[in-house]
Scaffold this active site. Sequence first.
Site, PDB file in Angstrom:
ATOM      1  N   GLY A  82       2.553   0.112 -17.659  1.00  0.00           N
ATOM      2  CA  GLY A  82       1.739   0.806 -16.659  1.00  0.00           C
ATOM      3  C   GLY A  82       1.894   2.320 -16.741  1.00  0.00           C
TER       4      GLY A  82
ATOM      5  N   LEU B 181       0.842  -1.204   0.000  1.00  0.00           N
ATOM      6  CA  LEU B 181       0.000   0.000   0.000  1.00  0.00           C
ATOM      7  C   LEU B 181       0.878   1.257   0.000  1.00  0.00           C
ATOM      8  CD1 LEU B 181      -3.189   0.305   0.041  1.00  0.00           C
ATOM      9  CD2 LEU B 181      -2.849   1.200   2.347  1.00  0.00           C
TER      10      LEU B 181
ATOM     11  N   GLU C 130      11.415 -10.207 -18.827  1.00  0.00           N
ATOM     12  CA  GLU C 130      10.840  -9.387 -19.908  1.00  0.00           C
ATOM     13  C   GLU C 130      11.862  -9.155 -21.015  1.00  0.00           C
ATOM     14  OE1 GLU C 130       9.405  -5.898 -17.901  1.00  0.00           O
ATOM     15  OE2 GLU C 130       8.025  -7.070 -16.679  1.00  0.00           O
TER      16      GLU C 130
ATOM     17  N   HIS D  22       4.375  -4.517 -20.095  1.00  0.00           N
ATOM     18  CA  HIS D  22       4.951  -3.628 -19.075  1.00  0.00           C
ATOM     19  C   HIS D  22       4.808  -2.158 -19.495  1.00  0.00           C
ATOM     20  CE1 HIS D  22       8.294  -2.971 -15.852  1.00  0.00           C
ATOM     21  NE2 HIS D  22       7.382  -1.993 -15.851  1.00  0.00           N
TER      22      HIS D  22
ATOM     23  N   ARG E  77       2.262   4.445  -2.779  1.00  0.00           N
ATOM     24  CA  ARG E  77       1.486   5.435  -3.552  1.00  0.00           C
ATOM     25  C   ARG E  77       0.573   4.746  -4.562  1.00  0.00           C
ATOM     26  NH1 ARG E  77       6.848   6.928  -3.621  1.00  0.00           N
ATOM     27  NH2 ARG E  77       7.414   8.975  -2.815  1.00  0.00           N
TER      28      ARG E  77
ATOM     29  N   ARG F 221       6.316  -6.089 -10.248  1.00  0.00           N
ATOM     30  CA  ARG F 221       7.478  -6.673 -10.913  1.00  0.00           C
ATOM     31  C   ARG F 221       7.225  -8.170 -11.039  1.00  0.00           C
ATOM     32  NH1 ARG F 221       8.716  -2.340 -12.405  1.00  0.00           N
ATOM     33  NH2 ARG F 221      10.604  -1.148 -11.960  1.00  0.00           N
TER      34      ARG F 221
HETATM   35  C1  8YV Z   1       9.423   1.578 -16.356  1.00  0.00           C
HETATM   36  C2  8YV Z   1       8.427   1.019 -14.218  1.00  0.00           C
HETATM   37  O1  8YV Z   1      10.427   2.153 -15.625  1.00  0.00           O
HETATM   38  O2  8YV Z   1       8.604   3.065 -13.068  1.00  0.00           O
HETATM   39  C3  8YV Z   1       8.806   1.860 -13.049  1.00  0.00           C
HETATM   40  O3  8YV Z   1       9.289   1.282 -12.077  1.00  0.00           O
HETATM   41  O4  8YV Z   1       8.342  -0.154 -14.129  1.00  0.00           O
HETATM   42  C4  8YV Z   1       8.164   1.647 -15.545  1.00  0.00           C
HETATM   43  O5  8YV Z   1       7.635   2.910 -15.445  1.00  0.00           O
HETATM   44  C5  8YV Z   1       9.252   2.240 -17.660  1.00  0.00           C
HETATM   45  O6  8YV Z   1       8.886   1.255 -18.522  1.00  0.00           O
HETATM   46  C6  8YV Z   1      10.470   2.936 -18.160  1.00  0.00           C
HETATM   47  O7  8YV Z   1      11.443   2.021 -18.544  1.00  0.00           O
END
Ligand code: 8YV
Length: 311
Positions: free
Chosen positions: A280, A152, A260, A278, A154, A231
Amino acid sequence: MTRPVLLMCPLYEPTQHELESSWAVQRFYQAKDKAALLSELAQTCEVVVTAGGRGIEASVLSQLPRLKLVSCFGVGVDAIDLDYCKAHGIAVTNTPDVLTDDVADLAVALMLASLRQVVAADRWVREGRWVSQGGLPLTTQVRGRRVGIVGLGRIGHGIAQRCEAFGAQIAYHGPRRKPVQWAYHADLVEMASWADVLIAACPGGAATRGIVSRAVLEALGPQGHFVNIARGSVVDQPALVQGLTEGRLGGAGLDVFEDEPCVPAELIALPHVVLQPHHGSGTHDTRTAMGRLTLDNVTAWFAGRPLLTPV
Ligand code: 8YV
């Protein structure tokens, strides 16, 4: 233009363009002779820029004895050898806050996609099955579902707020209880037994490796859905694949994976699993803001000003 900066991997294009217009950037990822590049930079390079997925390992850090700053494009710093940085007085910065909304949005999108079978339903229409077989088999409502959030911070907090707006019940697991209205579970297996949906939103790294274990997935059970925007390392991926393949887990929405961009063929074959590459934080808005922070930390360091977002 004279100050050298070592760039570990390609960045969001406008960010990289600005970095390369401001400093003497050397692209580590394109260097044919990496050892020669590191030895050329050994006495001059004080700043490295990298991204969350790439990070930087001790074998590279140790070749740069003058290094003072690793500026990371991403909030997750699990791929950076933080112990080495700490022991050698190297500051690390990341890009918190600016990506919270997008990552929380994607977590909720994956939950909805998994419960309501959004992707399978799209295929149903495209493949003509609506005409030949009628409507999609019924799916599962979000309202009233029990959502357990692992981590929990941000992003986890943003996910909880969004899930609450959908009428779900919320609980969370983490190393410590927080001053929030949601139920805390110190035991993750216990929370998974309670939950209909488990969402991983914790940092990666040694402390969380494999915490979504086989036992946690078993506890979530055949009607349970697992969402991961954290992750790949936080889940026992072979156990996840096995659970989904054998019907001991109901469904999954996954944005992150162990290795990945390789996604196990078994996951790709499963129609009730929603897969994302990946991304987000993958909007122009957020990548622009992440780039700004990454660059501003570098500028601040060269100007002798305080870093904006030290880890
Ligand atoms: C990647 C992310 O960093 O912020 C993180 O921890 O997993 C993502 O935002 C983004 O793909 C840049 O490489």
